[in-house]
Motif scaffolding. Structure first.
Motif, PDB file in Angstrom:
ATOM      1  N   TRP A  27       0.840  -1.205   0.000  1.00  0.00           N
ATOM      2  CA  TRP A  27       0.000   0.000   0.000  1.00  0.00           C
ATOM      3  C   TRP A  27       0.879   1.261   0.000  1.00  0.00           C
ATOM      4  O   TRP A  27       0.626   2.207  -0.748  1.00  0.00           O
ATOM      5  CB  TRP A  27      -0.910  -0.021   1.226  1.00  0.00           C
ATOM      6  CG  TRP A  27      -1.695   1.232   1.422  1.00  0.00           C
ATOM      7  CD1 TRP A  27      -2.892   1.561   0.825  1.00  0.00           C
ATOM      8  CD2 TRP A  27      -1.345   2.344   2.252  1.00  0.00           C
ATOM      9  NE1 TRP A  27      -3.316   2.796   1.242  1.00  0.00           N
ATOM     10  CE2 TRP A  27      -2.381   3.311   2.122  1.00  0.00           C
ATOM     11  CE3 TRP A  27      -0.274   2.616   3.102  1.00  0.00           C
ATOM     12  CZ2 TRP A  27      -2.364   4.521   2.805  1.00  0.00           C
ATOM     13  CZ3 TRP A  27      -0.249   3.828   3.792  1.00  0.00           C
ATOM     14  CH2 TRP A  27      -1.281   4.760   3.630  1.00  0.00           C
ATOM     15  N   TYR A  28       1.927   1.259   0.815  1.00  0.00           N
ATOM     16  CA  TYR A  28       2.828   2.414   0.906  1.00  0.00           C
ATOM     17  C   TYR A  28       3.536   2.653  -0.417  1.00  0.00           C
ATOM     18  O   TYR A  28       3.709   3.805  -0.842  1.00  0.00           O
ATOM     19  CB  TYR A  28       3.844   2.166   2.020  1.00  0.00           C
ATOM     20  CG  TYR A  28       4.865   3.267   2.206  1.00  0.00           C
ATOM     21  CD1 TYR A  28       4.505   4.506   2.717  1.00  0.00           C
ATOM     22  CD2 TYR A  28       6.208   3.043   1.891  1.00  0.00           C
ATOM     23  CE1 TYR A  28       5.446   5.502   2.911  1.00  0.00           C
ATOM     24  CE2 TYR A  28       7.154   4.034   2.074  1.00  0.00           C
ATOM     25  CZ  TYR A  28       6.762   5.259   2.588  1.00  0.00           C
ATOM     26  OH  TYR A  28       7.705   6.249   2.769  1.00  0.00           O
ATOM     27  N   ASP A  29       3.928   1.603  -1.099  1.00  0.00           N
ATOM     28  CA  ASP A  29       4.606   1.763  -2.386  1.00  0.00           C
ATOM     29  C   ASP A  29       3.726   2.500  -3.392  1.00  0.00           C
ATOM     30  O   ASP A  29       4.236   3.194  -4.286  1.00  0.00           O
ATOM     31  CB  ASP A  29       5.003   0.391  -2.948  1.00  0.00           C
ATOM     32  CG  ASP A  29       6.168  -0.232  -2.194  1.00  0.00           C
ATOM     33  OD1 ASP A  29       6.860   0.500  -1.457  1.00  0.00           O
ATOM     34  OD2 ASP A  29       6.373  -1.459  -2.327  1.00  0.00           O
ATOM     35  N   ALA A  32       2.399   6.397  -0.816  1.00  0.00           N
ATOM     36  CA  ALA A  32       3.241   7.184   0.100  1.00  0.00           C
ATOM     37  C   ALA A  32       3.085   8.679  -0.171  1.00  0.00           C
ATOM     38  O   ALA A  32       3.076   9.118  -1.319  1.00  0.00           O
ATOM     39  CB  ALA A  32       4.700   6.775  -0.060  1.00  0.00           C
ATOM     40  N   ASP A 199      10.613   2.154   5.824  1.00  0.00           N
ATOM     41  CA  ASP A 199       9.401   2.304   5.023  1.00  0.00           C
ATOM     42  C   ASP A 199       8.176   1.820   5.788  1.00  0.00           C
ATOM     43  O   ASP A 199       7.090   2.387   5.672  1.00  0.00           O
ATOM     44  CB  ASP A 199       9.527   1.534   3.707  1.00  0.00           C
ATOM     45  CG  ASP A 199      10.390   2.268   2.683  1.00  0.00           C
ATOM     46  OD1 ASP A 199      10.746   3.440   2.926  1.00  0.00           O
ATOM     47  OD2 ASP A 199      10.722   1.669   1.641  1.00  0.00           O
ATOM     48  N   HIS A 200       8.341   0.755   6.568  1.00  0.00           N
ATOM     49  CA  HIS A 200       7.234   0.238   7.380  1.00  0.00           C
ATOM     50  C   HIS A 200       6.758   1.314   8.369  1.00  0.00           C
ATOM     51  O   HIS A 200       5.541   1.550   8.500  1.00  0.00           O
ATOM     52  CB  HIS A 200       7.697  -1.012   8.127  1.00  0.00           C
ATOM     53  CG  HIS A 200       6.727  -1.519   9.154  1.00  0.00           C
ATOM     54  ND1 HIS A 200       5.699  -2.381   8.847  1.00  0.00           N
ATOM     55  CD2 HIS A 200       6.642  -1.270  10.497  1.00  0.00           C
ATOM     56  CE1 HIS A 200       5.008  -2.647   9.951  1.00  0.00           C
ATOM     57  NE2 HIS A 200       5.564  -1.989  10.959  1.00  0.00           N
ATOM     58  N   GLN A 202       7.130   4.582   8.184  1.00  0.00           N
ATOM     59  CA  GLN A 202       6.496   5.690   7.471  1.00  0.00           C
ATOM     60  C   GLN A 202       5.146   5.284   6.892  1.00  0.00           C
ATOM     61  O   GLN A 202       4.223   6.098   6.798  1.00  0.00           O
ATOM     62  CB  GLN A 202       7.437   6.200   6.385  1.00  0.00           C
ATOM     63  CG  GLN A 202       8.685   6.863   6.963  1.00  0.00           C
ATOM     64  CD  GLN A 202       9.691   7.251   5.905  1.00  0.00           C
ATOM     65  OE1 GLN A 202       9.834   8.413   5.576  1.00  0.00           O
ATOM     66  NE2 GLN A 202      10.385   6.263   5.368  1.00  0.00           N
ATOM     67  N   ALA A 203       5.018   4.012   6.531  1.00  0.00           N
ATOM     68  CA  ALA A 203       3.729   3.521   6.041  1.00  0.00           C
ATOM     69  C   ALA A 203       2.674   3.594   7.138  1.00  0.00           C
ATOM     70  O   ALA A 203       1.531   4.003   6.897  1.00  0.00           O
ATOM     71  CB  ALA A 203       3.871   2.086   5.535  1.00  0.00           C
ATOM     72  N   ASP A 206       1.669   7.201   7.575  1.00  0.00           N
ATOM     73  CA  ASP A 206       0.775   7.628   6.493  1.00  0.00           C
ATOM     74  C   ASP A 206      -0.604   7.000   6.636  1.00  0.00           C
ATOM     75  O   ASP A 206      -1.627   7.653   6.373  1.00  0.00           O
ATOM     76  CB  ASP A 206       1.370   7.254   5.142  1.00  0.00           C
ATOM     77  CG  ASP A 206       2.480   8.191   4.709  1.00  0.00           C
ATOM     78  OD1 ASP A 206       2.915   9.026   5.531  1.00  0.00           O
ATOM     79  OD2 ASP A 206       2.923   8.094   3.546  1.00  0.00           O
TER      80      ASP A 206
END
Length: 356
Positions: A27-29, A32, A199-200, A202-203, A206
């Motif tokens: 989802w983040y990819d 973001a 990234d996890h 920051q995901a 978000d």
């Protein structure tokens, strides 16, 4: 906006963490947020590493303020001081004035002190571990974890307000904040992957900011919905629970605005420690629990009370009676003259706006 369903069922456990992590990162990819201090997932996948200085600076600014408010200050700071060594070499007064309006001014003092330690004792390089980061001035558990994860891809459990909300709902924790915080942190730690932990983190930030919002969470769009215990129980919008707030005490004081014939305002610099320490300010009285008789002004003059400003700090609310007078010339040596509200803390900027 569409999201795939991940093959796991509520509640998420250690056995089902991997699918949850994968769903969140997928989802983040795609979704973001583009933030001025962030290296996005596509660039990160190409090996672009975040600048620890920019990560640190943004995380300190984002404490108790919004992304929108922090962005303007972040751009101003990085233009003035693009590297930690430049920030360390700046006069502390300049850093405090650039911080004016963000609040929590002890953070600005610690920001300058931390930059000095990193520049002088670490060769301008931030430590990569949580323990090493926590040894720096002004860096606590949350900020250390955020820098370690985002800047250095260390598997640190990052838990801000957004992530607390996600964890409370994901695991249907009904105990009120702040008592439930240790369990929320334990859940976040158990869910933190060894791969792409920055990234996890920051995901999750978000997700809390855009999907798992405080009111009316958009559960239909959430990549973690299949494993969310609160969604399954129909109570997502009720969590996290919060203990009843105590009434905030009120303090009272007086502030004096002296203007000369050119419209300049007499300003002073507050003592270096304590609330609003080292900041430019209007002269003011002590702030007391109960209103009392008007104190003597700092200099003689034809003073008139022109109104009241109110401001809320973390632990108390403040009511200041504003007095104005024409004083020409303004008081002498050791004093500074300035009319710019943006160089002062918000409470004094409010008083300046009141005098016109």
């Amino acid at each position: 906006m569409q999201t795939e369903s991940a093959p796991f069922s509520p509640p998420i456990t250690s056995a089902t963490a991997a699918p949850a992590q994968a769903a969140l990162l997928a989802w983040y990819d795609r979704h973001a947020r583009a933030l001025p201090w962030r290296i996005g997932p596509a660039d990160r996948a190409r090996g672009v590493m975040p600048d620890p200085y920019r990560v640190w600076l943004s995380e300190v600014m984002l404490q108790q303020t919004t992304v929108a408010a922090a962005g303007r200050y972040f751009h101003a700071f990085t233009r003035a001081w693009p590297r930690v060594e430049a920030l360390a070499a700046a006069p502390r007064e300049a850093v405090l004035e650039a911080w004016a309006g963000l609040g929590y001014y002890a953070r600005a003092r610690n920001l300058h002190a931390c930059a000095g330690v990193v520049a002088a004792e670490h060769g301008g390089r931030f430590p990569e571990t949580e323990d090493g980061l926590r040894a720096l001035p002004g860096i606590g558990a949350y900020t250390a974890a955020a820098i370690a994860a985002i800047a250095f891809d260390r598997p640190a459990a990052v838990v801000d307000g957004n992530i607390e909300r996600v964890m409370a709902r994901l695991f249907a924790e009904t105990e009120p904040l702040p008592g439930v915080k240790p369990r929320l942190r334990a859940h976040a730690a158990a869910l933190t992957p060894a791969q792409r932990p920055g990234d996890h983190a920051q995901a999750l930030m978000d997700l809390g900011a855009t999907i798992c919002t405080p009111r009316r969470p958009a559960c239909a769009l959430c990549p973690l919905r299949p494993g969310c215990a609160a969604h399954a129980a129909g109570i997502a919008g009720e969590l996290p629970a919060r203990a009843p707030k105590l009434a905030r005490p009120v303090r009272h004081g007086h502030v004096w605005a002296a203007l000369d014939g050119q419209g300049a305002v007499w300003v002073v610099r507050r003592p270096p420690s304590g609330l609003l320490g080292g900041m430019l300010a209007l002269p003011s009285s002590d702030w007391t629990a109960a209103p009392g008789p008007d104190p003597l002004p700092p200099v003689p003059g034809a003073w008139e009370a022109i109104g009241e400003v109110r401001h809320v700090f973390t632990h108390f609310a403040l009511r200041l009676t504003v007095h104005r007078a024409r004083i020409d010339p303004l008081p002498g040596p050791g004093r500074e003259r300035a009319a710019a509200a943006d160089a002062m803390p918000t409470v004094f900027a409010k008083a300046l706006r009141l005098i016109g």
